[in-house]
Write an enzyme that holds these catalytic residues in place. Sequence first.
Site, PDB file in Angstrom:
ATOM      1  N   LYS A  77       9.188  -5.444 -12.769  1.00 14.96           N
ATOM      2  CA  LYS A  77      10.023  -3.876 -13.456  1.00 14.96           C
ATOM      3  C   LYS A  77       9.892  -3.829 -15.018  1.00 14.96           C
ATOM      4  CE  LYS A  77      12.898  -3.216  -9.824  1.00 14.96           C
ATOM      5  NZ  LYS A  77      14.228  -3.414  -9.253  1.00 14.96           N
ATOM      6  N   GLY A 120      -0.200  -3.611 -13.478  1.00 19.25           N
ATOM      7  CA  GLY A 120       1.079  -3.339 -14.857  1.00 19.25           C
ATOM      8  C   GLY A 120       1.070  -3.912 -15.757  1.00 19.25           C
ATOM      9  N   THR A 121       1.543  -5.242 -14.997  1.00 18.77           N
ATOM     10  CA  THR A 121       1.468  -6.207 -16.123  1.00 18.77           C
ATOM     11  C   THR A 121       0.333  -6.927 -16.875  1.00 18.77           C
ATOM     12  OG1 THR A 121       2.808  -7.815 -14.144  1.00 18.77           O
ATOM     13  CG2 THR A 121       1.849  -9.379 -16.395  1.00 18.77           C
ATOM     14  N   THR A 141      -3.021 -11.011  -7.026  1.00 18.41           N
ATOM     15  CA  THR A 141      -2.745 -10.228  -5.813  1.00 18.41           C
ATOM     16  C   THR A 141      -3.190 -10.928  -4.479  1.00 18.41           C
ATOM     17  OG1 THR A 141      -2.997  -8.245  -4.994  1.00 18.41           O
ATOM     18  CG2 THR A 141      -4.369  -8.678  -5.440  1.00 18.41           C
ATOM     19  N   ILE A 142      -2.385 -10.039  -3.234  1.00 20.60           N
ATOM     20  CA  ILE A 142      -2.401 -10.857  -2.144  1.00 20.60           C
ATOM     21  C   ILE A 142      -3.244 -10.091  -1.127  1.00 20.60           C
ATOM     22  CG2 ILE A 142      -0.277 -12.335  -1.876  1.00 20.60           C
ATOM     23  CD1 ILE A 142       0.111  -9.620   0.325  1.00 20.60           C
ATOM     24  N   ASP A 143      -3.310  -8.566  -2.048  1.00 19.00           N
ATOM     25  CA  ASP A 143      -4.130  -7.445  -1.288  1.00 19.00           C
ATOM     26  C   ASP A 143      -5.399  -6.938  -1.780  1.00 19.00           C
ATOM     27  OD1 ASP A 143      -1.656  -6.793  -0.879  1.00 19.00           O
ATOM     28  OD2 ASP A 143      -1.322  -5.106  -2.932  1.00 19.00           O
ATOM     29  N   MET A 185       0.691  -6.634   5.019  1.00 27.23           N
ATOM     30  CA  MET A 185       0.976  -5.918   3.557  1.00 27.23           C
ATOM     31  C   MET A 185      -0.516  -4.950   2.865  1.00 27.23           C
ATOM     32  SD  MET A 185       3.181  -7.916   1.137  1.00 27.23           S
ATOM     33  CE  MET A 185       5.157  -7.429   1.424  1.00 27.23           C
TER      34      MET A 185
HETATM   35  O1  F6P Z   1       0.846  -6.187  -4.281  1.00 29.11           O
HETATM   36  C1  F6P Z   1       0.979  -6.856  -3.337  1.00 29.11           C
HETATM   37  C2  F6P Z   1       2.278  -6.136  -2.363  1.00 29.11           C
HETATM   38  O2  F6P Z   1       3.068  -7.577  -1.798  1.00 29.11           O
HETATM   39  C3  F6P Z   1       1.916  -5.023  -1.230  1.00 29.11           C
HETATM   40  O3  F6P Z   1       1.016  -6.076  -0.263  1.00 29.11           O
HETATM   41  C4  F6P Z   1       3.212  -4.739  -0.770  1.00 29.11           C
HETATM   42  O4  F6P Z   1       2.639  -2.827  -0.164  1.00 29.11           O
HETATM   43  C5  F6P Z   1       4.114  -4.853  -2.266  1.00 29.11           C
HETATM   44  O5  F6P Z   1       3.510  -5.936  -3.057  1.00 29.11           O
HETATM   45  C6  F6P Z   1       5.251  -4.975  -2.143  1.00 29.11           C
HETATM   46  O6  F6P Z   1       6.008  -5.087  -3.255  1.00 29.11           O
HETATM   47  P1  F6P Z   1       7.730  -5.502  -3.073  1.00 29.11           P
HETATM   48  O7  F6P Z   1       7.791  -7.036  -3.370  1.00 29.11           O
HETATM   49  O8  F6P Z   1       8.075  -4.290  -4.733  1.00 29.11           O
HETATM   50  O9  F6P Z   1       8.267  -5.222  -1.841  1.00 29.11           O
END
Ligand code: F6P
Length: 375
Positions: A77, A120-121, A141-143, A185
């Site tokens: 944030k 963002g970071t 990122t895990i994505d 995710m």
């Molecule tokens: O980008 C990583 C991730 O885990 C996404 O796969 C998922 O949509 C999001 O972050 C969840 O974010 P938060 O931790 O804010 O719920």
Amino acid sequence: MKPIKKIGIITGGGDCSGLNAVISAVTKTAIRKYGVEVVGYLRGYFGLYHNNFVNLDMDKVSGIMHEGGTILRASNKDNLFNYRLEHEDGSVTYEDVSDIAIENMKKEGVDALIVIGGDGTLTSARDFQRKGIPVVGVPKTIDNDLPSTDVTFGYNSALTSIVDSLDKIHTTAFSHDRVMIIEVMGRHTGWLALEGGFAGSADVILIPEIPYDLNKVVEKVKQRDAEGKYFTIIVVSEGAKEKGGDVHVRQIVEDSADTMRLGGVGKQLANKLEKLIPNHEVRNTNLAYTQRGGITSQFDRLLAQRFGTMAIDLLMQGGAGKMVRYIGRDVTHVDLEEVVGSGEVGETSKGGAKYVDKNGQIVESAKAIGICFGD
Ligand code: F6P
């Protein structure tokens, strides 16, 4: 340029497996190879603003390499260039407080930063570099949705976890002749669902890049019934949508760089499917944050440590302003200016994510063995 004697590490954005491996590799290399001191700011940029940090030494990073999460904690944030300030009269303003962060660094003698995070970071990392602070960025990122690197650490550990869950769900799905939905995710990309589902023997994989037709999913369940396979495993990406439909938004986080949080599509799908295939019970499992935690996979341990050592080498050898990345089988680097803000680090709002090619080799291969994509 002023010689670097002390560096700060920041972990921002959502956590993932491999962050501790970067922290460990940076700290060990900084101390052993360059004789510089290391501090870790707590809770991302929040710690930089509040001058809240821990000293990192060999003892502090001992035994953390394989552990998921981040010993420094993370925050998705705190954008210090547009920071939410709550005043005594209850009013809220958004202000640029980056100079306070820089003052804090000066006070403690911290000369440079290694910033580990997502879009963002890393945008803030670039902005600190623009203000004269030497910064090196490390993507995570895990994505697997960052176009500027073949892969980030975190992704392989998440896949490992998904496949492990699918193996477990298979046996119970078989025992009860159930249709099992597993939501994973991935934000607006389907990598985790595609590769996790393919490796985990899913029968149906639903991803954002291929909007699905529910009738095709029903057909697949019926086809399996006819073949004497009375259970079906459906892996659905949190960003998947029906043809003509929209994504399922779980939450809006106003003061986050990427405000939209996805989730809940699996439950929605289960409700609809139950009515269309009354001869089966349908159950939904949302793997959610299990994908971000746990022990770091072998691949991610290696990649994260290689990122960490490259990051500190760059910083100490005049290469600030870069982001490390993985191309082919090599760790290389690119200018932060080149990738941040161009969509290259995956700002989905700018259409910059790395998407699954719906006609690509992996999808084609999955289709060849009979996996249904709902198209
Ligand atoms: O980008 C990583 C991730 O885990 C996404 O796969 C998922 O949509 C999001 O972050 C969840 O974010 P938060 O931790 O804010 O719920």
